[in-house]
Design a protein around this motif. Sequence first.
Motif, PDB file in Angstrom:
ATOM      1  N   ALA A 198     -24.366 -49.919  -9.835  1.00  0.00           N
ATOM      2  CA  ALA A 198     -25.551 -50.475  -9.180  1.00  0.00           C
ATOM      3  C   ALA A 198     -26.698 -50.493 -10.183  1.00  0.00           C
ATOM      4  O   ALA A 198     -26.780 -49.631 -11.071  1.00  0.00           O
ATOM      5  N   GLU A 199     -27.581 -51.474 -10.040  1.00  0.00           N
ATOM      6  CA  GLU A 199     -28.755 -51.539 -10.906  1.00  0.00           C
ATOM      7  C   GLU A 199     -29.779 -52.494 -10.300  1.00  0.00           C
ATOM      8  O   GLU A 199     -29.458 -53.319  -9.435  1.00  0.00           O
ATOM      9  N   ILE A 200     -31.021 -52.336 -10.751  1.00  0.00           N
ATOM     10  CA  ILE A 200     -32.115 -53.233 -10.361  1.00  0.00           C
ATOM     11  C   ILE A 200     -32.570 -53.979 -11.608  1.00  0.00           C
ATOM     12  O   ILE A 200     -32.797 -53.372 -12.659  1.00  0.00           O
ATOM     13  N   SER A 201     -32.682 -55.304 -11.503  1.00  0.00           N
ATOM     14  CA  SER A 201     -33.096 -56.135 -12.630  1.00  0.00           C
ATOM     15  C   SER A 201     -34.278 -57.005 -12.220  1.00  0.00           C
ATOM     16  O   SER A 201     -34.543 -57.200 -11.028  1.00  0.00           O
ATOM     17  N   ALA A 238     -25.195 -53.957  -6.166  1.00  0.00           N
ATOM     18  CA  ALA A 238     -24.619 -52.786  -5.501  1.00  0.00           C
ATOM     19  C   ALA A 238     -23.122 -53.001  -5.415  1.00  0.00           C
ATOM     20  O   ALA A 238     -22.660 -53.996  -4.855  1.00  0.00           O
ATOM     21  N   SER A 239     -22.370 -52.069  -5.972  1.00  0.00           N
ATOM     22  CA  SER A 239     -20.933 -52.296  -6.084  1.00  0.00           C
ATOM     23  C   SER A 239     -20.202 -50.973  -6.193  1.00  0.00           C
ATOM     24  O   SER A 239     -20.478 -50.178  -7.087  1.00  0.00           O
ATOM     25  N   GLY A 240     -19.260 -50.770  -5.265  1.00  0.00           N
ATOM     26  CA  GLY A 240     -18.373 -49.633  -5.410  1.00  0.00           C
ATOM     27  C   GLY A 240     -18.292 -48.752  -4.193  1.00  0.00           C
ATOM     28  O   GLY A 240     -19.069 -47.819  -4.042  1.00  0.00           O
ATOM     29  N   ILE A 241     -17.366 -49.070  -3.250  1.00  0.00           N
ATOM     30  CA  ILE A 241     -17.098 -48.212  -2.088  1.00  0.00           C
ATOM     31  C   ILE A 241     -15.585 -47.992  -2.029  1.00  0.00           C
ATOM     32  O   ILE A 241     -14.875 -48.842  -1.541  1.00  0.00           O
TER      33      ILE A 241
END
Length: 743
Positions: free
Chosen positions: A587-590, A610-613
């Motif tokens: 996850a990150e904010i750009s 947002a990635s990864g469950i």
Amino acid sequence: MHTQINNRKPHMKKLISTASILSLIAVIAFILSPEVKAASVTSISTDATSYQSDEPILISWSYGSSSDARDGDWIGVYPDHHINDLPSGSEMWLWVQSLTQSYRAGVPDAAGGSVVFDKNGPVETGRQSWPLAAGKYRVFLIRNVAAPYAIVEMSDPFTVYDSQTQISIDQDAYFENDPIQISWSFADGIAQDGDWIAIYPENDGSTVLPRGSDLWIYALSGTQSYSAGIPPSHGSAVFGAGGVDESGQQSWPLPGGTYRAHILHPNYEAVASSSVFEVLGNVCPAAYEEVSASMHLAPSDADNVGRIAFSSCYKPSSQINDKLWRYLREDYCTDGQCVWAWLGDNMYMDSNNMDHKRNAYNAARNDQYYSSMGPIADPKIPVTGTWDDHDYAWNNMGKYYSCRQQSQNEFCHHFNVAESDPRHPSQGPNQQEGIYSSNLFNRPDGNPGGIHLINLDARYHCSPTSARYGPCEGTSSSMLGDTQWQWLENELNRPSDVKVISSGIQVLPPTHKANTNSFCAYDGPSGTFVQANNILGEGDDSFSGTSYESWGEMPQERLKLLRLVQKSIADGNALQVIFISGDQHWAEISFKDIPSIGDIPTVRVHEVTASGIDQRWNQIIPNPNRLKLRETDSGSECALPFTYRGVVYDDCTTVDHHTPWCYTVPDDTFGGRSWGNCLPASMYSNIVSSKKNICGDDASHVCTAQANFGGISVDWEEQSVTLSILTPHDESAPVAASVSFAL
């Protein structure tokens, strides 16, 4: 027991005899003894994982208990591809109890036994297939019922190699994208340095093959990397998605047609060739499983919405508990004015088989944690979204996937899309091509024109990004296709306060600058590919983003998208535009400042990935457009807070320096390479970061959390927008990063 006695009747303690204590010690010693084994389970195995064709095969088995054995149980050897159904006609077999083919002799001994299959036995009926042909097999413990037989247990696979020079494939026919298992062996003195394995169309013959095979590897290394030496007497490899593919030159998936696999000398002479096999292109087996009764609630334009929550890359079996879904429901979406958006890889099923996809979608919705606390549980949280490669087709595929429409139909079932929706299969010949959609929600107070959620489809019409995924289209490459581009332009002309644009792949990270000439859209150093990056101020090689799939692989299309967004804001159709994306397992904010053009001023847009469950990717990934707490003139992020000469600083300082500075790596020694001059403070005065579960020192690059989801919250009273990355498994810091700015 002592605890219970002492708690209830303390005076009884003295009644415990020495003999009782000794007995208890003996029991404990027995339990802890290394000689005591765990409960037995039924098993069957071979003594090796590979054999020459005439080499004896020792088979051993045992039952978990006597009640597991049945009169009529038998041992059978079958090719490995029969693991799901065992037809009549095994290669070799015998009754477990008698170790013959003559009679059953009652219930087998639970202790098990062993037998050797070889040229000397057991062959008393003359029906054994000895020696086994080259190929891959398993041994099965089978219950004696009518075919297809019931499997009690099976061994790990083993391979039989022929003593002659030979190459074989594991099936006669494959669906597109099915893995192809190849096995080969050399007779003595035949193998040469540089021998290789290749797949060619059948009509290329089987003597001397032309240059340009579809798939190939060296027989010695099992890769496309040459290493000197004579190959071993036998080997095997799997060609497929994620298979032997390291050079990027493999033609995967094979298009429909007939093929052979070959062992080739360096001069392209075929030493041995397999039988012909077929790839069934453009075949999309229909789903026959029922759609699970557990269904999502689709959102409506009439909904009052103040928050969008989202994530991607969902592997139900990887979840360890319901903390993420519980936090979503009990902490983030608490007011009934929330929508959940799935951003792709909403389950994992790389296949042309729609029944496989339906089963995977059903399993995703029926998952114990998702069904009890996720958006699908009651009271339901409306669910929408888009797809990405591993739920749509397979890795990085776009318009050349042969089952696009069928896959779209399964998507519609999963998201409970209304039959009146243009995406739904009930529309027949008028069905929309692609799953793009939008909702223009009301504000929480019921007034119209609040959050406008636009779901892009970056798969259905996407041109190949490299030649691995279909024929390159050069400067005609498109991410969305003409029809969707026109639809998007129309959507961006609809007035709203905030536009949230979802994409299965990232938008704002710039083009990865290594090997740009490998991208289909690249048209030379002075072409439109390079010009698009230059226009956005990202032409320099220091502006290099993720090497994984993103809009940056088609910078012309990325520029087109950003210009449309810029115009939408300039025309007063949006106050803020925020992209949301998945795919990356972090996850990150750009953010990105889109340069002015003509009368249209520079505008800033944001993206939350947002990635990864539950998935994660613990790697430092470049992204010059990633949000930083404070940035230095070298582009590094300040390591805030930092300590200098015993004083803790939460921001840049001018102590002992003529301009504000900060450490970029936590340290207590001024000087060296670990510090830099601070750029002026950004528009953000309230960036929050727990600095936990991050890669490197990038405060908003969350990459090691158990799982993550993103959030966008709009506060109309405060006239502000908050972007968040949530990591609920870390109860001490569930908000990993967030930033707020004016609406």
